[in-house]
Structures are given as structure tokens and as C-alpha cells.
Design a protein around this motif. Structure first.
Motif, PDB file in Angstrom:
ATOM      1  N   ARG A 225      35.637  67.855  34.450  1.00 10.25           N
ATOM      2  CA  ARG A 225      34.116  66.703  34.698  1.00 10.25           C
ATOM      3  C   ARG A 225      34.510  65.744  33.848  1.00 10.25           C
ATOM      4  N   ALA A 226      34.766  66.082  32.166  1.00  6.14           N
ATOM      5  CA  ALA A 226      34.720  65.580  31.083  1.00  6.14           C
ATOM      6  C   ALA A 226      36.458  64.683  31.160  1.00  6.14           C
ATOM      7  N   ALA A 227      36.921  65.361  31.780  1.00  2.43           N
ATOM      8  CA  ALA A 227      38.398  65.169  31.779  1.00  2.43           C
ATOM      9  C   ALA A 227      38.488  63.680  33.291  1.00  2.43           C
ATOM     10  N   VAL A 228      37.686  63.979  34.280  1.00  3.89           N
ATOM     11  CA  VAL A 228      37.860  62.997  35.235  1.00  3.89           C
ATOM     12  C   VAL A 228      36.558  61.811  34.858  1.00  3.89           C
ATOM     13  N   TRP A 229      35.791  61.834  34.457  1.00  2.00           N
ATOM     14  CA  TRP A 229      34.748  60.808  34.093  1.00  2.00           C
ATOM     15  C   TRP A 229      34.826  59.965  33.720  1.00  2.00           C
ATOM     16  N   PRO A 230      35.509  60.230  32.534  1.00  2.00           N
ATOM     17  CA  PRO A 230      36.013  58.838  31.766  1.00  2.00           C
ATOM     18  C   PRO A 230      36.967  57.828  32.054  1.00  2.00           C
ATOM     19  N   TRP A 231      37.170  58.366  32.798  1.00  2.00           N
ATOM     20  CA  TRP A 231      38.892  57.651  34.212  1.00  2.00           C
ATOM     21  C   TRP A 231      38.086  56.992  35.026  1.00  2.00           C
ATOM     22  N   VAL A 232      36.492  57.261  35.753  1.00  2.00           N
ATOM     23  CA  VAL A 232      36.218  57.017  36.537  1.00  2.00           C
ATOM     24  C   VAL A 232      35.277  56.163  36.077  1.00  2.00           C
ATOM     25  N   ARG A 233      34.380  56.107  35.299  1.00  2.00           N
ATOM     26  CA  ARG A 233      33.613  55.050  34.070  1.00  2.00           C
ATOM     27  C   ARG A 233      35.074  53.779  34.004  1.00  2.00           C
ATOM     28  N   LEU A 234      35.819  53.740  33.861  1.00  2.00           N
ATOM     29  CA  LEU A 234      37.142  52.944  33.085  1.00  2.00           C
ATOM     30  C   LEU A 234      37.050  52.213  34.799  1.00  2.00           C
ATOM     31  N   LEU A 235      37.426  52.617  35.672  1.00  3.93           N
ATOM     32  CA  LEU A 235      37.521  52.142  36.856  1.00  3.93           C
ATOM     33  C   LEU A 235      36.206  51.174  37.274  1.00  3.93           C
ATOM     34  N   LEU A 236      35.108  52.012  37.294  1.00  4.04           N
ATOM     35  CA  LEU A 236      33.945  51.518  37.772  1.00  4.04           C
ATOM     36  C   LEU A 236      33.715  49.641  36.841  1.00  4.04           C
ATOM     37  N   VAL A 237      33.795  49.923  35.556  1.00  6.79           N
ATOM     38  CA  VAL A 237      33.654  49.171  34.903  1.00  6.79           C
ATOM     39  C   VAL A 237      35.038  47.580  35.000  1.00  6.79           C
ATOM     40  N   CYS A 238      36.094  48.182  34.574  1.00  6.29           N
ATOM     41  CA  CYS A 238      36.401  47.239  34.834  1.00  6.29           C
ATOM     42  C   CYS A 238      36.924  46.572  36.549  1.00  6.29           C
ATOM     43  N   VAL A 239      36.407  47.369  37.710  1.00  2.24           N
ATOM     44  CA  VAL A 239      36.269  46.463  39.254  1.00  2.24           C
ATOM     45  C   VAL A 239      34.810  45.342  38.787  1.00  2.24           C
ATOM     46  N   ALA A 240      34.017  45.827  38.263  1.00  2.47           N
ATOM     47  CA  ALA A 240      32.911  45.554  38.218  1.00  2.47           C
ATOM     48  C   ALA A 240      33.218  44.181  36.917  1.00  2.47           C
ATOM     49  N   SER A 241      33.551  44.188  35.960  1.00  2.00           N
ATOM     50  CA  SER A 241      34.406  42.678  35.170  1.00  2.00           C
ATOM     51  C   SER A 241      34.933  41.892  36.347  1.00  2.00           C
ATOM     52  N   VAL A 242      36.216  42.279  36.844  1.00  2.00           N
ATOM     53  CA  VAL A 242      37.141  41.356  36.834  1.00  2.00           C
ATOM     54  C   VAL A 242      36.166  40.987  38.629  1.00  2.00           C
ATOM     55  N   PHE A 243      35.782  41.410  38.979  1.00  2.00           N
ATOM     56  CA  PHE A 243      34.306  40.655  40.109  1.00  2.00           C
ATOM     57  C   PHE A 243      33.475  39.553  39.357  1.00  2.00           C
ATOM     58  N   ALA A 244      32.886  40.162  38.651  1.00  2.00           N
ATOM     59  CA  ALA A 244      32.010  39.481  38.113  1.00  2.00           C
ATOM     60  C   ALA A 244      32.744  37.999  37.369  1.00  2.00           C
ATOM     61  N   CYS A 245      33.428  38.164  36.769  1.00  2.00           N
ATOM     62  CA  CYS A 245      34.735  37.589  36.837  1.00  2.00           C
ATOM     63  C   CYS A 245      34.992  36.352  37.539  1.00  2.00           C
ATOM     64  N   LEU A 246      36.114  36.771  38.362  1.00  2.00           N
ATOM     65  CA  LEU A 246      36.189  35.661  39.723  1.00  2.00           C
ATOM     66  C   LEU A 246      35.288  35.157  39.922  1.00  2.00           C
ATOM     67  N   LEU A 247      33.693  36.048  40.627  1.00  2.00           N
ATOM     68  CA  LEU A 247      32.035  35.420  41.225  1.00  2.00           C
ATOM     69  C   LEU A 247      31.759  34.027  39.764  1.00  2.00           C
ATOM     70  N   SER A 248      32.348  34.179  38.652  1.00  2.00           N
ATOM     71  CA  SER A 248      31.512  33.474  38.083  1.00  2.00           C
ATOM     72  C   SER A 248      32.699  31.886  38.355  1.00  2.00           C
ATOM     73  N   SER A 249      34.363  31.725  38.770  1.00  2.00           N
ATOM     74  CA  SER A 249      34.047  30.879  39.079  1.00  2.00           C
ATOM     75  C   SER A 249      33.954  30.035  39.678  1.00  2.00           C
TER      76      SER A 249
END
Length: 264
Positions: free
Chosen positions: A72-96
């Protein structure tokens, strides 16, 4: 000579199962960090609480069982990174939709969070490569995506209409007087265009073709949909989006497989 407090932390850590020790080290909670926490007021209580989460020795596992702490420790940091990146890109494009090309500033503001989460991932050779690929893909998406979001939106949702060129506005920028074209839509409203593709100062009242956003989120673009552009940039962003997803997913799967082999 180690203090009594440090020896207590060392003893507690040594009593953990091996996979629990590895899991703590992978998430940045190895002995040095545990000693630092223990040195604080009421620190040993916090250390015991942390160690208790990893104190249970793993039962023999059959195929299909849930992963242990190390996996779980090997997987969770990458899942968290993916979720944060996707949410941040979505927030950026939505704000346009509301602030136009200034949405890039939203993406750049969120990059601090993205970098912090990225550097919580594993630092193995493959992990470093996946980390930097993910960060590069994120920066491409928020910089290129925020600049061309209006073009892509108008390509999909825009409507071609005949409009009239209205009196332009003039503003000073970088020491020069800039002319900004405006058009009058069929409903009588006047809007600046996305970019000044043509000289409009001497064409007031002339009928031209423009692509108009029926929802009013983006300004009109002079010409037809084929004149808008942004196609090449769209393919670049699609490639970056694929990398943004595949890099952390691949790293997570590789890390889980490696931990599974180590535990076998």
C-alpha cells in the motif's frame, strides 16, 4: 551514545515486522524521523501511535488477498499524485471560463501542491523518472491548455455567425498604443474578439464571419471554426494527459509488484 529516548524508539522500531519497517521508511517515517518526533513534548506517545499502525505481522496471503502495508505504501503516493494532478488541471481549465488565459496563474499556483505531493513518492530510479514525467506533463497541460482552452471550446460549442465590426478600443501596452477589435453580435451586444487577426479600425460596420460562444463564456473569434487553430496544441495536450496518467500508474504497479516479490 544514544539517549534513553532514542534507544526506546530504536527498540520499538526493531520489534516491527520487516514489511512494516520498509513501509515506514518509504513514506518518510524511518528511524531518523521517528527520533525527531520522539524528542518533542509528548512525542513518544505519537511515535507509539504511528508504530502501532504497522505493528501487526502479516498473515500468509493467498492470491487475491489485499496488499500489506509495504505494498500500500508503494501504491498510495502515486495514486495521490495522480488525483492531485488531475484535480489541479481540471481547476485550471475550468477557471478559464471566468478569467480566460489568466487561468495559467491558477495552474502555476497549484504547482506548489503538485510538487510537494510528487516529492512524497519513491526516489528509486524508476520513481524519479515517473515523478519528473508527471510534473512535465502537468506543466504542459496547465500552460498550453489554459492558453488554448477558448479555441478548443469554440471548436466544439461555438456557432458561426455573421456579425458587424464595432468601434475598436485603444489601450497603452508596453509603451505602444494597441487597437483591440470589437464586434456587434446579432443580439446587439458588443464584445472584444479573442485575437486581432485583422485590421478593424477602418472597417466599422462591415459584416464579417465570427465564431460565437452561445453561453457567453468566451469572447468571439473572427473567421470560421477552421480559422481558430489550436489543433496541434490539442494533440500535444492529449499526449501530455496520457503521460500524466500512465507515468504514476506504471510506477504504482511496478512498486506493488516489487514489494510483492520481496514479501514472497
Amino acid at each position: 551514545m544514544a539517549s534513553e529516548e532514542e534507544r526506546s524508539v530504536d527498540d520499538l522500531f526493531a520489534q516491527l515486522p520487516q514489511d512494516g519497517q520498509r513501509a515506514l521508511e518509504q513514506i518518510g517515517m524511518g528511524l531518523p524521523e521517528l527520533r525527531r518526533i520522539a524528542a518533542r513534548e509528548d512525542g513518544m506517545r505519537q511515535v507509539r501511535g504511528i508504530l502501532s499502525e504497522f505493528a501487526t505481522a502479516p498473515d500468509p496471503r493467498r492470491p487475491g488477498d489485499d496488499e500489506g502495508p509495504a505494498q500500500r505504501a508503494a501504491v498510495w503516493p502515486w495514486v495521490r499524485l495522480l488525483l492531485v494532478c488531475v484535480a489541479s488541471v481540471f481547476a485550471c481549465l475550468l477557471s478559464s471560463l471566468f478569467i480566460g488565459k489568466a487561468a495559467a496563474l491558477v495552474g502555476l499556483a497549484l504547482v506548489l501542491l503538485v510538487f510537494w505531493v510528487a516529492f512524497k513518492t519513491r526516489s528509486s530510479h524508476g520513481g524519479v523518472v515517473a515523478r519528473w514525467l508527471t510534473l512535465a506533463a502537468y506543466l504542459i497541460l496547465v500552460s498550453v491548455g489554459s492558453y488554448f482552452a477558448n479555441a478548443w471550446y469554440l471548436q466544439v460549442r461555438g456557432e458561426e455567425q455573421t456579425v458587424a465590426i464595432a468601434s475598436p478600443t485603444h489601450q497603452w501596452a508596453h509603451g505602444t498604443r494597441e487597437t483591440y477589435c470589437r464586434v456587434r453580435l446579432n443580439d446587439g451586444s458588443v464584445h472584444e474578439v479573442i485575437s486581432n487577426k485583422e485590421n478593424c479600425a477602418d472597417r466599422v460596420g462591415q459584416k464579417v464571419m465570427a465564431v460565437v460562444d452561445p453561453a457567453g463564456h468566451y469572447e468571439p473569434s473572427l473567421g470560421t471554426k477552421s480559422d481558430i487553430g489550436g489543433v496541434l496544441e490539442g494533440y500535444v495536450c492529449l499526449g501530455a494527459a496520457a503521460v500524466l496518467v500512465l507515468a504514476p500508474v506504471t510506477a504504482a504497479m511496478t512498486g506493488r509488484a516489487k514489494e510483492a516479490r520481496s514479501a514472497a
